[in-house]
Scaffold this active site. Structure first.
Site, PDB file in Angstrom:
ATOM      1  CB  THR A 193      -0.918   0.024   1.235  1.00  0.00           C
ATOM      2  OG1 THR A 193      -1.875  -1.029   1.115  1.00  0.00           O
ATOM      3  CG2 THR A 193      -1.680   1.332   1.349  1.00  0.00           C
ATOM      4  CG  PHE A 195       0.776   4.526   3.895  1.00  0.00           C
ATOM      5  CD1 PHE A 195      -0.400   4.722   4.609  1.00  0.00           C
ATOM      6  CD2 PHE A 195       1.192   3.230   3.658  1.00  0.00           C
ATOM      7  CE1 PHE A 195      -1.134   3.650   5.081  1.00  0.00           C
ATOM      8  CE2 PHE A 195       0.459   2.146   4.125  1.00  0.00           C
ATOM      9  CZ  PHE A 195      -0.706   2.360   4.840  1.00  0.00           C
TER      10      PHE A 195
END
Lengths: 293, 293
Positions: A193, A195
């Site tokens: 993911t 960020f």
């Protein structure tokens, strides 16, 4: 009189490097043990990490100066959509000052008294359950959904049932006193993911290697093609492009675009400034370093 | 011998129009009253709608023939990410045979005995709470999160507390016997989610006006630019483009691309077939009609 580009050139020229983060406060969305909490800890290892309920609460905390930075997921996340975060960046006129591609690794976390063979039900966020579907199907587990992988760990700790386990990060398991019964549950081993770090102030550090832009284009044949030609002519590599329709305006699209480069290169700054003059809606979002872990 | 393009040309040439949907069974992810349920009902008003727990369960139901179609959100959704759905389409080798841009409208739903003034706490999916943050802040409501807006309605019905309300669709409120206490809570009045219809069989109806493709490109300067030049040369309008890194392969990107057009036009079919020969990874995902409601 090209006021937009002059203003932008000044903003870029005045940007200082990102300060040492030792005394910074970083806001994240969720509860302790959530992936955003883990990402914030890696990006700001010596800082105070402050949890907030929603993405917008993170922006508000940074706007009020309660926190210096906010850490938010923008890709492949169980927490929400990319466009929600980008909308808020544009609305609050914040900058992107850092990024982290973090590997997301799920474990099966039960009570300390549970053994792997005791588990019959697993609880997690629907997207995490989906990413571990091969594992849960193979083991014949019943699945329950909740709002967040860290909430799943918290629920498991509270329920005190020997046959219940959470699918969550190891950090979440530790945070809520659970025992990891199994590891690396996700079907895709390359589960990452992205960020980003948001800030009210534009900081540009030496070695910043990624530029993020946002702009709108009318829905005319080739508008995007010609826009990309400007980047191609400078030999710039795009690393992300995403379009979405502009709310309430037919035939107009908003684009998020990242490319490898630095405003330390005069050609890059020149291109950005020219585009800001030419295009009705154009935002330079930042020039920062992207880490991978 | 251009086998890939010949095979693709045959598949496209043999595609029949979408059959009358009266006896079709359509799978959706979630529970009754979820936005996916509402979208499935609008796309297949006379069909049996069957709920499944995860996105992948929807694909499995279609693969096994339990259902003829699956309805899945692919943009701006509270249910999950676009790429999760596209990954599954590629893995199962399914086609996109329809799409719907549906306006998402949230109401405040409480017990029949509650009045607006009784409400102190609201429950919903975090993204729905975020989209209604202006409203909840103005009213000073405490917010609780759960896994889905329809689950919020179900919880509200079960909790039987006069001071609790769900943020959900009117359909979800009706489904669980709740009363709508207030309407149109979302901050952005143009709050739409895009749903697609997936099928094992490629159907292409007369009047199909949108083509979806998926392909990977090496991370070399200008690869995307030159690719888009092929579309520009035919005067084709892109309506969506999205990139993401290919798992485990550095410097390679996967692109999802939609454009306005029809394989009824020989130029379009020719371009698609040529690209399928030239590119190592290329998928024609479908040619369908996109509705707006």
């Amino acid at each position: 009189m090209k006021t937009k580009s002059n203003a932008l050139r000044e903003i870029i020229g005045n940007a200082r490097p990102l300060p040492e983060a030792s005394r910074a406060r970083a806001a994240y969305q969720g509860i302790k043990g959530a992936n955003s909490h883990e990402a914030a800890g890696r990006l700001f290892p010596e800082s105070l990490l402050v949890p907030y309920k929603t993405f917008e609460d993170v922006f508000k905390a940074v706007e009020r100066g309660e926190c210096d930075y906010g850490v938010l997921p923008v890709e492949n996340s169980t927490a929400g959509s990319v466009s929600a975060v980008y909308d808020l960046i544009l609305r609050y006129r914040f900058y992107i000052v850092g990024a982290l591609d973090m590997k997301i690794d799920y474990c099966l976390a039960g009570l300390r008294q549970s053994e792997l063979g005791d588990i019959e039900k697993v609880i997690s966020h629907p997207q995490a359950l989906s990413q571990c579907e091969g594992y849960t199907t193979k083991n014949g587990y019943e699945t329950l959904s909740c709002s967040n992988t860290a909430v799943a760990a918290l629920e498991t700790a509270r329920e005190k049932r020997l046959n219940l386990a959470a699918i969550c990060s190891r950090r979440a398991a530790e945070e809520y006193g659970l025992k990891a019964l199994d590891y690396h549950l996700q079907d895709n081993p390359y589960n990452t993911t992205r960020f980003i770090v948001i800030s009210r102030t534009l900081y540009i550090s030496d070695g910043a290697n990624k530029v993020s832009l946002c702009f709108s284009l009318p829905h005319v044949t080739g508008a995007l093609f010609h826009m990309l030609g400007r980047f191609d002519a400078l030999g710039l590599n795009l690393t992300k492009i995403e379009s979405r329709p502009v709310s309430g305006k037919d035939f107009e699209y908003l684009f998020y675009l990242d490319f490898s480069g630095s405003v330390g290169s005069e050609g890059v700054t020149e291109l950005i400034c020219r585009l800001s003059d030419e295009m009705p809606e154009f935002s330079f979002l930042g020039n920062y370093t992207e880490r991978e872990e």
